[in-house]
Scaffold this motif. Structure first.
Motif, PDB file in Angstrom:
ATOM      1  N   PHE A 185       4.501  61.557  39.534  1.00 31.00           N
ATOM      2  CA  PHE A 185       3.858  60.464  39.968  1.00 31.00           C
ATOM      3  C   PHE A 185       3.651  59.630  38.795  1.00 31.00           C
ATOM      4  N   VAL A 186       4.637  58.436  38.958  1.00 31.85           N
ATOM      5  CA  VAL A 186       5.243  57.746  37.721  1.00 31.85           C
ATOM      6  C   VAL A 186       4.279  56.356  37.996  1.00 31.85           C
ATOM      7  N   GLN A 187       3.678  55.921  36.973  1.00 30.81           N
ATOM      8  CA  GLN A 187       2.997  54.481  37.064  1.00 30.81           C
ATOM      9  C   GLN A 187       3.850  53.717  35.984  1.00 30.81           C
ATOM     10  N   LEU A 188       4.372  52.547  36.416  1.00 35.76           N
ATOM     11  CA  LEU A 188       5.111  51.560  35.575  1.00 35.76           C
ATOM     12  C   LEU A 188       4.382  50.276  35.583  1.00 35.76           C
ATOM     13  N   ARG A 189       4.725  49.618  34.286  1.00 33.17           N
ATOM     14  CA  ARG A 189       3.939  48.474  33.949  1.00 33.17           C
ATOM     15  C   ARG A 189       5.128  47.694  33.514  1.00 33.17           C
ATOM     16  N   CYS A 190       5.292  46.461  34.038  1.00 34.10           N
ATOM     17  CA  CYS A 190       6.451  45.322  33.778  1.00 34.10           C
ATOM     18  C   CYS A 190       5.954  44.136  33.119  1.00 34.10           C
ATOM     19  N   SER A 191       6.745  43.664  32.300  1.00 35.64           N
ATOM     20  CA  SER A 191       6.632  42.333  31.513  1.00 35.64           C
ATOM     21  C   SER A 191       7.361  41.251  32.394  1.00 35.64           C
ATOM     22  N   GLU A 192       8.663  41.512  33.015  1.00 35.82           N
ATOM     23  CA  GLU A 192       9.498  40.721  33.451  1.00 35.82           C
ATOM     24  C   GLU A 192       9.094  40.809  35.003  1.00 35.82           C
ATOM     25  N   HIS A 193       9.133  39.526  35.694  1.00 36.33           N
ATOM     26  CA  HIS A 193       9.004  39.481  37.135  1.00 36.33           C
ATOM     27  C   HIS A 193       9.579  38.435  37.837  1.00 36.33           C
ATOM     28  N   ASP A 194      10.697  38.005  36.929  1.00 35.75           N
ATOM     29  CA  ASP A 194      11.496  36.897  37.595  1.00 35.75           C
ATOM     30  C   ASP A 194      12.647  37.540  38.562  1.00 35.75           C
ATOM     31  N   ALA A 195      13.251  36.609  39.369  1.00 34.90           N
ATOM     32  CA  ALA A 195      14.043  37.032  40.345  1.00 34.90           C
ATOM     33  C   ALA A 195      15.137  38.015  39.973  1.00 34.90           C
ATOM     34  N   ALA A 196      15.944  37.754  38.923  1.00 29.96           N
ATOM     35  CA  ALA A 196      16.956  38.589  38.502  1.00 29.96           C
ATOM     36  C   ALA A 196      16.473  39.941  38.192  1.00 29.96           C
ATOM     37  N   ALA A 197      15.289  40.026  37.356  1.00 27.03           N
ATOM     38  CA  ALA A 197      14.885  41.291  36.830  1.00 27.03           C
ATOM     39  C   ALA A 197      14.374  42.194  38.044  1.00 27.03           C
ATOM     40  N   THR A 198      13.721  41.427  38.754  1.00 26.29           N
ATOM     41  CA  THR A 198      13.131  42.112  40.075  1.00 26.29           C
ATOM     42  C   THR A 198      14.441  42.684  40.848  1.00 26.29           C
ATOM     43  N   ALA A 199      15.502  41.964  41.179  1.00 17.43           N
ATOM     44  CA  ALA A 199      16.331  42.182  42.069  1.00 17.43           C
ATOM     45  C   ALA A 199      17.157  43.483  41.260  1.00 17.43           C
ATOM     46  N   GLU A 200      17.404  43.522  39.989  1.00 20.63           N
ATOM     47  CA  GLU A 200      17.974  44.745  39.174  1.00 20.63           C
ATOM     48  C   GLU A 200      17.143  45.806  39.256  1.00 20.63           C
ATOM     49  N   LEU A 253      11.854  59.458  45.414  1.00 18.63           N
ATOM     50  CA  LEU A 253      11.474  59.248  46.827  1.00 18.63           C
ATOM     51  C   LEU A 253      10.720  58.092  47.454  1.00 18.63           C
ATOM     52  N   ALA A 254       9.990  57.432  46.362  1.00 16.97           N
ATOM     53  CA  ALA A 254       8.981  56.592  47.122  1.00 16.97           C
ATOM     54  C   ALA A 254       8.758  55.699  45.949  1.00 16.97           C
ATOM     55  N   CYS A 255       8.593  54.390  46.030  1.00 18.55           N
ATOM     56  CA  CYS A 255       8.303  53.227  45.192  1.00 18.55           C
ATOM     57  C   CYS A 255       7.175  52.061  45.831  1.00 18.55           C
ATOM     58  N   HIS A 256       6.254  51.957  45.219  1.00 21.00           N
ATOM     59  CA  HIS A 256       5.142  51.116  45.790  1.00 21.00           C
ATOM     60  C   HIS A 256       4.600  50.011  44.498  1.00 21.00           C
ATOM     61  N   ASN A 257       4.771  48.893  44.949  1.00 21.31           N
ATOM     62  CA  ASN A 257       4.259  47.843  44.104  1.00 21.31           C
ATOM     63  C   ASN A 257       2.770  47.757  44.364  1.00 21.31           C
ATOM     64  N   THR A 258       1.860  47.951  43.556  1.00 23.47           N
ATOM     65  CA  THR A 258       0.587  48.160  43.285  1.00 23.47           C
ATOM     66  C   THR A 258      -0.328  47.382  42.812  1.00 23.47           C
ATOM     67  N   THR A 259      -1.396  47.329  43.130  1.00 21.28           N
ATOM     68  CA  THR A 259      -2.541  46.637  42.275  1.00 21.28           C
ATOM     69  C   THR A 259      -3.181  47.273  41.091  1.00 21.28           C
ATOM     70  N   GLY A 260      -3.950  46.697  40.351  1.00 26.00           N
ATOM     71  CA  GLY A 260      -4.345  47.419  39.362  1.00 26.00           C
ATOM     72  C   GLY A 260      -3.657  47.387  38.015  1.00 26.00           C
ATOM     73  N   ALA A 261      -3.976  47.833  36.958  1.00 25.07           N
ATOM     74  CA  ALA A 261      -3.363  47.912  35.572  1.00 25.07           C
ATOM     75  C   ALA A 261      -1.707  48.121  35.817  1.00 25.07           C
ATOM     76  N   ASP A 262      -1.316  48.893  36.426  1.00 24.67           N
ATOM     77  CA  ASP A 262       0.141  49.172  36.539  1.00 24.67           C
ATOM     78  C   ASP A 262       0.786  48.417  37.834  1.00 24.67           C
ATOM     79  N   ASP A 263       2.086  47.942  37.675  1.00 28.35           N
ATOM     80  CA  ASP A 263       2.987  47.301  38.714  1.00 28.35           C
ATOM     81  C   ASP A 263       3.464  48.192  39.679  1.00 28.35           C
ATOM     82  N   PHE A 264       3.871  49.374  39.469  1.00 27.26           N
ATOM     83  CA  PHE A 264       4.507  50.183  40.373  1.00 27.26           C
ATOM     84  C   PHE A 264       3.843  51.626  40.266  1.00 27.26           C
TER      85      PHE A 264
END
Length: 158
Positions: A69-84, A96-107
């Protein structure tokens, strides 16, 4: 939209138990004739309530001994970075799964690998190359107590 009445709910429950059940067997379980049963099933498929059918595999028996179970935090949220980011996530067979979440981490991701060495390589070659990722935290599953894709069918839902 297809209303989930008692009969549709029973169809969904039966198919979650056995996705290969024939229409004849399904109709028999529902005590109805085959044609109306088939029509209901087609409406559930066409409405998108039933998205498809697939076999459930035992990940360990096919050599995937690690689940993370991997928690990711991101600094870039622009359209190009999000699409990539999304392109990489969608094309990675280890994820297997990826969820955009609330809280300290983004995914929150659920990922699998053959072993710890394979998982380490996945982190290096895939996760660390995701655009804008500033933090990666992994929690490895020690014991899987429940794994199910079965959803509770809420009667009356649309």
């Amino acid at each position: 939209m297809t209303k989930i009445d008692a009969v549709n709910a029973e169809i969904l429950d039966l198919l979650q138990d056995d996705g290969r059940m024939t229409n004849a067997k399904l109709a028999e379980h529902l005590s109805m004739s085959e044609t109306p049963c088939w029509r209901r099933l087609k409406r559930l498929e066409e409405s998108g309530i039933i998205e498809g059918y697939q076999a459930r595999l035992n990940r360990r028996k096919i050599g995937l001994g690690v689940m993370a179970f991997v928690q990711l935090r991101c600094s870039e949220h622009d359209a190009a970075a999000t699409a990539e980011f999304q392109r990489i996530i969608e094309t990675s067979p280890n994820i297997l799964a990826c969820h955009n979440t609330t809280g300290a981490d983004d995914f929150l991701l659920i990922a699998v690998a053959r072993d710890l060495d394979d998982y380490s390589a996945f982190v290096e070659t895939t996760l660390r190359r995701l655009p804008g990722v500033t933090s990666i935290r992994s929690n490895l599953s020690l014991r899987e107590m429940k794994s199910s894709g079965r959803l509770p069918v809420l009667r009356g839902a649309i």
